[in-house]
Enzyme design. Sequence first.
Site, mmCIF file in Angstrom:
data_model
loop_
_atom_site.group_PDB
_atom_site.id
_atom_site.type_symbol
_atom_site.label_atom_id
_atom_site.label_comp_id
_atom_site.label_asym_id
_atom_site.label_seq_id
_atom_site.Cartn_x
_atom_site.Cartn_y
_atom_site.Cartn_z
ATOM 1 N N TYR A 1 5.686 -2.177 1.765
ATOM 2 C CA TYR A 1 6.054 -0.770 1.538
ATOM 3 C C TYR A 1 4.955 0.156 2.083
ATOM 4 O O TYR A 1 5.239 1.127 2.800
ATOM 5 C CB TYR A 1 6.256 -0.540 0.039
ATOM 6 C CG TYR A 1 6.422 0.899 -0.379
ATOM 7 C CD1 TYR A 1 7.644 1.550 -0.241
ATOM 8 C CD2 TYR A 1 5.351 1.617 -0.926
ATOM 9 C CE1 TYR A 1 7.796 2.876 -0.633
ATOM 10 C CE2 TYR A 1 5.493 2.934 -1.320
ATOM 11 C CZ TYR A 1 6.720 3.560 -1.167
ATOM 12 O OH TYR A 1 6.856 4.862 -1.554
ATOM 13 N N SER B 1 3.797 8.321 1.717
ATOM 14 C CA SER B 1 3.286 7.930 0.399
ATOM 15 C C SER B 1 1.773 7.785 0.474
ATOM 16 O O SER B 1 1.223 7.418 1.519
ATOM 17 C CB SER B 1 3.891 6.589 -0.024
ATOM 18 O OG SER B 1 3.254 6.112 -1.201
#
Length: 248
Positions: free
Chosen positions: A157, A143
């Site tokens: 995350y 990501s």
Amino acid sequence: MAEIVLVTGGSRGIGAATARLAGQRGYRVCVNYRSDEAAALAVVADIRGAGGTAIAVRADVSRSAEVERLFRTVDEQLGTLTALVNNAGTLERQARLEELDEDRLARIWAANITGPFLCAGAAVRRMSTRHGGQGGAIVNVSSAAARLGSPNEYVDYAASKGAVDSMTLGLALEVAAEGIRVNAVRPGLIHTDIHALGGEPGRVDRVGPQLPMGRGGRPEEVAEGILFLLSPAASYATGTFLDLAGGR
Ligand code: NAP
């Protein structure tokens, strides 16, 4: 020889778009999912409806026994794996770091780090020439958060995706001479259900206009990058990162 791909978390979002595109490109596809069987079966039906071959297999990728069963099912029902897309991942409600407790951190590390590690290991045992395999390609879905840190939203995350980036690099070098390429995509803000898990289903619509390209991305745009990295067109690429984040 038919290309055979396992897409973890292939039932929804980026994984579903990747599974469908792989089916269109002639891959035999395993659609892994954790809980939403109906969504996984819908992706399988789309691939079969377009003349392709696909199966759906339930498995939590953070559990080694389930990962072993998942890969054995691919061996038995599709054949020798040639491609893995480590896509399954999750996040939890937006919060500051000091609000994150041990249980949440364990869940995020399990799904986003342990899962890709276990699946990559199972793939290497099948693909590596060191183990008698014919080679293959792995794409990890990291990501842009790994670069941006996700302050005030989910630093846990972001950190888990940083781990995926390090694994991409280390594993790529470990198996570079064994016929396996390992690369990653780093999507930015993509229109999927994952943002609802953070408590803000409309996050892409809120933040998208602030991005250099002025919009969020579509799962299909990420799928194209993943299929490129899996393909022979990327035959000299390993340990690389493809940022698909609208310029951010
Ligand atoms: P999504 O729409 O929420 O879909 C997640 C998928 O992962 C579902 O198929 C889900 O299956 C599966 N899954 C979750 N945990 C699992 C586990 N432990 N074992 C097996 N399957 C599991 O998410 P998405 O947005 O498409 O995200 C896909 C990947 O892209 C993730 O790694 C995410 O971090 C990354 N990413 C997304 C964005 C974005 O903006 N959307 C940006 C950057 C990176 P069930 O539904 O059956 O639980």
